[in-house]
Design an enzyme around this catalytic site. Structure first.
Site, PDB file in Angstrom:
ATOM      1  N   GLY C  11       0.663  -1.347   0.129  1.00 46.36           N
ATOM      2  CA  GLY C  11       0.089   0.063   0.140  1.00 46.36           C
ATOM      3  C   GLY C  11       0.663   1.267  -0.043  1.00 46.36           C
ATOM      4  O   GLY C  11       0.380   2.265   0.558  1.00 46.36           O
ATOM      5  N   GLY C  12       1.836   1.324  -0.681  1.00 40.28           N
ATOM      6  CA  GLY C  12       2.722   2.479  -0.889  1.00 40.28           C
ATOM      7  C   GLY C  12       2.398   3.187  -2.139  1.00 40.28           C
ATOM      8  O   GLY C  12       1.146   2.858  -2.520  1.00 40.28           O
ATOM      9  N   LEU C  13       3.201   3.896  -2.589  1.00 39.10           N
ATOM     10  CA  LEU C  13       2.463   4.951  -3.773  1.00 39.10           C
ATOM     11  C   LEU C  13       2.357   4.039  -4.805  1.00 39.10           C
ATOM     12  O   LEU C  13       1.180   4.397  -5.596  1.00 39.10           O
ATOM     13  CB  LEU C  13       3.662   5.871  -4.153  1.00 39.10           C
ATOM     14  CG  LEU C  13       3.890   7.054  -3.070  1.00 39.10           C
ATOM     15  CD1 LEU C  13       5.103   7.846  -3.754  1.00 39.10           C
ATOM     16  CD2 LEU C  13       2.535   7.846  -3.037  1.00 39.10           C
ATOM     17  N   ARG C 301      23.942  10.331  -6.762  1.00 34.72           N
ATOM     18  CA  ARG C 301      24.203   9.712  -5.572  1.00 34.72           C
ATOM     19  C   ARG C 301      25.278   8.688  -5.161  1.00 34.72           C
ATOM     20  O   ARG C 301      26.044   8.907  -4.416  1.00 34.72           O
ATOM     21  CB  ARG C 301      22.634   8.763  -4.869  1.00 34.72           C
ATOM     22  CG  ARG C 301      21.886  10.046  -4.533  1.00 34.72           C
ATOM     23  CD  ARG C 301      20.385   9.573  -4.414  1.00 34.72           C
ATOM     24  NE  ARG C 301      19.510  10.627  -3.895  1.00 34.72           N
ATOM     25  CZ  ARG C 301      18.237  10.155  -3.727  1.00 34.72           C
ATOM     26  NH1 ARG C 301      17.548   9.038  -3.793  1.00 34.72           N
ATOM     27  NH2 ARG C 301      17.395  11.111  -3.471  1.00 34.72           N
ATOM     28  N   HIS C 368      19.966   2.717   0.717  1.00 35.95           N
ATOM     29  CA  HIS C 368      18.769   3.646   0.653  1.00 35.95           C
ATOM     30  C   HIS C 368      17.703   2.868  -0.449  1.00 35.95           C
ATOM     31  O   HIS C 368      16.428   3.024  -0.022  1.00 35.95           O
ATOM     32  CB  HIS C 368      19.117   4.848   0.143  1.00 35.95           C
ATOM     33  CG  HIS C 368      18.098   5.863  -0.157  1.00 35.95           C
ATOM     34  ND1 HIS C 368      17.178   6.061   0.605  1.00 35.95           N
ATOM     35  CD2 HIS C 368      17.713   6.675  -1.080  1.00 35.95           C
ATOM     36  CE1 HIS C 368      16.274   6.789   0.450  1.00 35.95           C
ATOM     37  NE2 HIS C 368      16.367   7.242  -0.889  1.00 35.95           N
ATOM     38  N   LEU C 445       9.697   8.537  -6.565  1.00 35.60           N
ATOM     39  CA  LEU C 445       8.059   8.836  -6.574  1.00 35.60           C
ATOM     40  C   LEU C 445       7.728   8.431  -7.663  1.00 35.60           C
ATOM     41  O   LEU C 445       6.512   8.027  -8.177  1.00 35.60           O
ATOM     42  CB  LEU C 445       7.890  10.171  -5.683  1.00 35.60           C
ATOM     43  CG  LEU C 445       8.446  10.249  -4.217  1.00 35.60           C
ATOM     44  CD1 LEU C 445       8.148  11.626  -3.675  1.00 35.60           C
ATOM     45  CD2 LEU C 445       8.035   9.040  -3.673  1.00 35.60           C
TER      46      LEU C 445
END
Lengths: 288, 268, 661
Positions: C11-13, C301, C368, C445
């Site tokens: 149930g994340g994005l 990164r 990450h 995202l």
């Protein structure tokens, strides 16, 4: 009960708001007025017209200050007592208090105080609001029952109050004795002190929360500012309440009786300035 | 920064209120721990899970607790720590128990039914968001261009309200919000500061406004904003410093206006 | 038709976006999540979400350039079609989120504000304070709550995905549902679904301490992998350059801190013990700005991470001699910082006890993001690029491909982001598709929501027009499901049978095994990898696997047994860890996040390929690795330097040594 809660639910918002409103009108307005009246037992001292119907002899024996105090207070009580449709005002007041009390108890029972865990000042205010509400119910009932309805059996001092001799009979009801104070009198006085303090707190804090409930004070700053105003009002009312209590406790009953006797005797001819003899009639309390 | 450096290698004690499941009695257990550097409640609970032996030497099951992000944005690890509600991830041991022998008490939140140990079921909290229709009623997810423009000030207000992570601190501390295990009574029980604040958020949104009246009806009814007792604990325990009491007052105002309008427009 | 259902796990994005899209097509969705969906790991995303926008466009930016940046950011390991489609679709996503009420930061005129992010010279990152992921997740959560209230979505929160249910073998193998377990009652149950969308995120917990939430074990992905789904580029794990080390996890300090002007530095003087605010400007070494004059602190990164690692570990220049460097925002206005970065500065304040508005933050890299994940298919779009472009796309160049729908990946094609198991999809971080060998900041995202919205249509097309049309899951024989339920029940019983209240022998303790896995994985398979280290890591994994086979739970209970859930995940983490380490061992080159000291250069001849890991139980190793060609139709890979100056580290170090002498 189901019907009751059905009714409560249908008119939930209206009842909530009427509850809030009834605390201000009529109860709050009345309390303000009532405390002002009562405080005249103390602040009447500065009212130079307070003693105008008291005979010079009486003034000489009881002192100008006492004469002014009792005179002012009795004048105010008489004024109220002479208001037209007084009974209507009284009934609506009782209805208002009853409504506010019953709903208040119902609402208060939905909460569970948690000041032991969250000892914030505001949380104490919340709990005190409920506690003072309960106290006020008992206190107001006792106050009205013993003084207005004459159910003196409820009182350890067992003394009736009369609006014609308002100051002396109340002082007696409070102290239980003409001179000094009886054990019952201490209890009654203490109860009056707690009761009136609770009532004043309840009103001042209620005013503060009402402004949030109705949405008058939205921002934190507005709530804070209104909080100062309510605290000021509360402090003012507290001064009135406590000063009247102190005034009555310090009042010399027999002096008051003398003054009231003067006033009562002169009632038919209030315009007269001729003082009456102090010993013409027996003070009411002694006649018993 | 004049804080005293906490002693490394010290032993601290955890006093934990446990419960094996719904309807079972609660009991207390104590555990001694030598916390790691920069430890928090979570890392200590992990240590206990690895070696679940009580102070009395009794072997026991690992303590059950709820957690998620550990950054104070998900709201999961909320519990009652030393008597006050907060997230356990931000519960730094150096602050809570700086000295050898210090004790930290952990309890589950009391306003929600316990599932096991420190884990409670906060379904009612989400249900209450549904009560106020806390959403923007968009038509669909197809491309229809941008949303409404908004001033930076307005955005700042909305962002703050929108930071609510549904942790339930405001409800735990609220004297008017009390445990209700009977789901059928949820709709008539106090809705809570979080939901009132969300109603305000969506009532202020250009499109969210369309459901304004429905939200205000819900807030006017039993368990609505009128049930707030103004103890204002909510705003003090909110970890996100959301102006919950302002939201309550704003919804108080909105319901007042709504009632007056309804009265005169004759809808009800 | 109405009896058809889709299962979304996570149930994340990605999961929420998929749920909304699929439910909107009239297909009921069963949504499974281990946590209330509002507490999903997406809340942790801070910086923002990328998309070409009108302002950047008028400065010479385009969707095409976003595509180009994403590709080079990922060192060309991503298949180009899906990346093109994602970049082209991005502006639509921002608009939709805007309509849903996401409080994007605003310009004074009321338009959406933009910020700079890594890997780009243009402001193309939309943001909501410094908790953008949280705000996007809440917006989608609200829409799903609305659908749930309308009965279009059924929520199964606190349900754990245990296994995909498949029927048939080989070509005919198809996913028809899942086995789930209620984490409270421990009930194991089968659920039928005409398609199953895995949206279960990354696997940071394989590394012990990471920036991930405690739920990000990769357990669900690992179970699919063990059930036969391929796992792509497992070795591609992003180590974020700026995190706050902690005892329980490493907390992310968003790239937006640098995007808004944060500067990374260490004292020029080794062992300088002065307070950072007492160190004058000329005695600070802004090593990123010095080495990368164009991008400065905003290099991708993996590069920033390696530079910080180099400065601390190799040069020993870390602050106070420890593995930490300064991330400095103190030169910026307090009010500005509060409105742009308030949320993350508060995190630092709360967890470290210092105000980053006053004192530079001390940070170090931490695991990450998983670029790798379940391998997925797609149908290429309609663009016919001819030869891959070799010319460097410069600002202002007109884009060779417009941003219309379906150029990169065919819209509504049923196999978009479907795994090699028919009917089993993978959306968001759990797939391998968009980020190649390094993900650019603020693209995560985007990829999650893009999958949900764009590929959500593929799911509904598959369900309504594909195999489920003739053979719906509801018609599958119950015995198929019973078999899987029994298997899961059996696994659980096995785990519980070895339990002993309070068991804590480190040899068989699941928590200890997990810790040891985390330590070895972090050591061998993060910033710097070597053959020797990875071999050692794989040997350790074999040891841990053997110990795990004898694992003893400290809790044998049948109610809300968290130890069981965790222990099960430990076994799954071992499987994924093996794929990560083995993928890294066999990729004998350096690319993006994957840096091998023994093979420091990129090798496009041999390794411009997708690593595919296939679960192969039975042997010493349980992982087979093979390779697939990468789709490079559009852009020819070019060197990934980000304008690094010749001023090499060794030269610097030498100079410093001289200065000290």
């Amino acid at each position: 009960m189901d019907n009751d809660s059905g009714f409560m639910n249908r008119h939930y918002f209206l009842l909530r708001r009427l509850h809030s409103l009834s605390g201000i009108v009529p109860i709050g307005i009345f309390l303000l007025n009532h405390l002002l009246t009562n405080a005249s037992i103390a602040w009447g001292a500065v009212n130079s017209r307070g003693s105008q119907h008291v005979s010079a002899g009486t003034i000489e024996s009881v002192g100008e200050i006492t004469a002014r105090q009792v005179g002012t207070f009795q004048h105010d009580v008489t004024f109220i007592n002479n208001m037209p449709f007084l009974i209507l005002i009284e009934v609506s007041l009782w209805l208002g208090i009853g409504f506010h009390a019953i709903l208040g108890v119902y609402y208060a029972r939905t909460g569970k105080s948690n000041t032991s865990r969250y000892a914030y000042q505001d949380n104490w205010r919340y709990s005190l609001q409920r506690l003072t509400g309960y106290i006020a119910i008992f206190y107001i009932f006792y106050h009205v029952a013993t003084l207005r309805w004459g159910w003196t059996f409820l009182s350890p001092t067992d003394t009736p109050w009369s609006h014609e001799q308002a100051a002396s009979t109340f002082a007696l009801a409070l102290k239980g004795k003409v001179s000094g104070i009886s054990a019952g009198g201490i209890a009654v006085s203490l109860f009056y002190f707690i009761g009136v303090t609770a009532s004043v707190y309840h009103l001042a804090n209620g005013l503060w929360t009402a402004a949030i409930t109705w949405g008058l004070t939205v921002s934190e700053a507005a709530q804070r500012r209104w909080g100062y105003a309510c605290a000021g009002l509360g402090a003012g009312l507290m001064v009135l309440a406590w000063s009247s209590l102190i005034g009555f406790l310090l009042l010399d009953v027999s002096s008051a009786q003398k003054i009231e006797h003067d006033l009562h005797a002169g009632h038919g001819s209030m315009v007269e300035t001729e003082p009456h003899a102090a010993d013409e009639t027996q003070p009411l309390a002694e006649a018993r | 920064m004049s804080k005293q450096a906490p002693q490394q290698g010290r032993t601290i004690r955890f006093r934990i209120k446990r419960c094996d499941g719904p309807g079972k009695p609660s009991y207390w257990q104590e555990f001694d721990i030598v916390p790691e550097k920069n430890a928090n409640i979570i890392s200590c609970l992990k240590q206990i899970a690895e070696t679940p032996v009580t102070v009395q030497g009794e072997k026991t099951t690992p303590v059950v607790w709820d957690s998620g992000c550990l950054e104070e944005v998900c709201g999961a690890c909320t519990m009652v720590i030393n008597g006050g509600v907060r997230q356990s991830c931000t519960g730094l041991i150096d602050v809570l128990a700086p000295n050898n022998g210090d004790t930290i008490t952990l309890e589950p939140m009391s306003k929600f039914p316990v599932v096991r140990d420190l884990w409670v079921d906060r379904q009612r909290l989400f249900h209450n968001l549904e009560r106020v229709k806390a959403w923007v009623p968009i038509d669909n997810t197809y491309s229809l261009g941008a949303g409404p423009k908004e001033s930076p000030d307005s955005q700042a207000t909305h962002y703050k309200l929108s930071e609510c992570m549904s942790c339930g601190c405001c409800l735990e501390a609220c004297p008017q919000f009390n445990i209700e295990e009977d789901e059928s009574k949820w709709d008539e029980s106090f809705i809570g500061a979080h939901a009132i604040s969300q109603a305000r958020l969506f009532n202020n949104h250009e499109t969210g406004k369309q459901l304004k009246d429905e939200r205000l009806e819900e807030l006017s009814g039993k368990g609505g904003v009128g049930d707030c007792g103004n103890a204002q604990n909510c705003v003090k325990v909110c970890p996100k410093e959301i102006p919950l009491t302002e939201s309550i007052a704003a919804m108080g105002r909105a319901t007042t206006i709504h009632a007056v309008k309804s009265f005169f427009s004759g809808k009800k | 038709m109405s009896e058809q259902r889709v299962i979304v796990v996570g149930g994340g994005l990605a999961g929420l976006a998929a749920t909304i899209r699929i439910a909107e097509q009239g297909i009921p969705v069963d949504l499974f999540s281990m946590v209330p969906v509002k507490r999903s790991h997406s809340v942790c995303a801070q910086g923002g979400i990328n998309a070409a926008n009108d302002v950047a466009r008028q400065q010479g930016y385009s969707e095409y350039q976003h595509f180009d940046e994403t590709l080079i950011g990922g060192d060309y390991l991503a298949d180009q079609g899906p990346v093109l489609e994602m970049a082209n679709f991005a502006p639509k996503i921002i608009d939709l989120l805007d309509r849903m009420g996401v409080p994007f930061n605003r310009t004074s005129e009321g338009y959406r504000a933009l910020r700079l992010f890594g890997g780009s010279l243009f402001k193309r990152t939309h943001f909501s304070g410094a908790s953008t992921g949280q705000q996007l997740l809440y917006a989608l959560d609200e829409q799903v709550r609305r659908f749930a209230a309308e009965g279009k979505v059924k929520m199964y929160e606190f349900w754990e995905f245990l296994w995909p249910v498949t029927e048939g073998e080989g070509e005919d193998k198809r996913c028809v549902g899942i086995i789930g377990q209620d984490m409270r009652t421990m009930q194991i149950r089968a659920f039928r679904g005409d398609a199953v969308v895995m949206a279960t995120g990354g696997c940071g917990l394989v590394f012990g301490k990471s920036t991930n939430s405690v739920i990000c074990t990769g357990g669900a992905a690992s179970r699919c992998y063990q059930a036969g789904a391929w796992y792509g580029n497992p070795e591609m794990i992003q180590v974020h350059p700026t995190a706050i080390p902690g005892a329980d996890k490493c907390r992310l300090m968003s790239e937006s801190a640098r995007g808004e002007g944060g500067r990374v530095w260490v004292p020029r003087q080794k062992g300088d013990t002065r307070k950072p605010t007492d160190i004058p400007e000329n005695e600070r070494w802004y090593f990123l700005e010095e080495r990368y004059p164009d991008y400065g602190n905003l290099v991708p990164r993996d590069i920033a991470t390696r530079e910080i690692f180099d400065v601390c570990v190799n040069d020993g220049m870390g602050v106070d001699g420890e593995n930490q460097v300064y991330l400095d925002l103190t030169h910026m206005e307090r009010d500005y910082l509060n409105s742009r970065l308030g949320a993350i500065l508060d995190i630092y304040d709360k967890f470290v006890g210092e105000d980053p508005r006053e004192t530079p933050m001390r940070i170090f890299p931490a695991v990450h993001y998983s670029m790798g994940g379940l391998w997925t298919k797609h149908t290429p779009g309609d663009a016919v690029p001819g030869e891959p472009r070799a010319v460097v796309h410069k600002p202002g160049d007109s884009a060779p491909i417009d941003a219309d729908l379906g150029h990169g990946m065919k819209f509504c094609a049923p196999d978009n982001m479907m795994t090699n198991i028919e009917g089993l999809y993978a959306f968001g971080e759990v797939n391998f598709a968009y980020h190649g060998a390094t993900r650019l900041g603020a693209n995560a995202l985007l990829s999650c929501i893009f999958d949900g919205l764009f590929c959500g249509m593929s799911v509904s097309k598959y369900v309504t027009e594909g195999k489920p049309k003739q053979h719906p899951a509801s018609g599958v024989d119950q015995s198929v499901f019973d078999k899987f339920v029994a298997a899961e029940q059996g696994k659980m019983d096995t785990l519980l049978s070895g339990s002993e209240t309070g068991a804590s022998d480190p040899d068989t303790n699941p928590y200890t095994i997990a810790n040891e896995l985390g330590v070895i994985m972090t050591e061998a398979s993060t910033v710097v990898k070597t053959e020797e280290g990875l071999e050692k890591c794989l040997a350790k994994i074999r040891e841990l696997r053997e110990r795990f086979s004898r694992v003893r739970l400290g809790d044998g209970g049948a109610w809300t047994n968290q130890s069981l859930s965790f222990t099960r995940a430990v076994g799954d983490m071992i499987a994924i860890g093996e794929a990560i380490a083995k993928g890294g061992l066999l990729r004998k080159e350096s690319r993006g996040s994957h840096y091998r000291t023994d093979y420091p250069d990129r090798d496009d001849v041999n390794f411009l390929k997708t690593t595919v890991a296939e679960y192969a139980p039975g042997g010493d190793d349980e992982c087979n690795i093979f390779y697939r060609e990468v789709d490079t139709r559009f852009i020819k890979p070019r060197p990934r330097t980000y304008g690094k100056t010749d001023d090499s580290q060794s030269k610097k170090t030498q100079e410093k040594a001289e200065a000290q002498a």
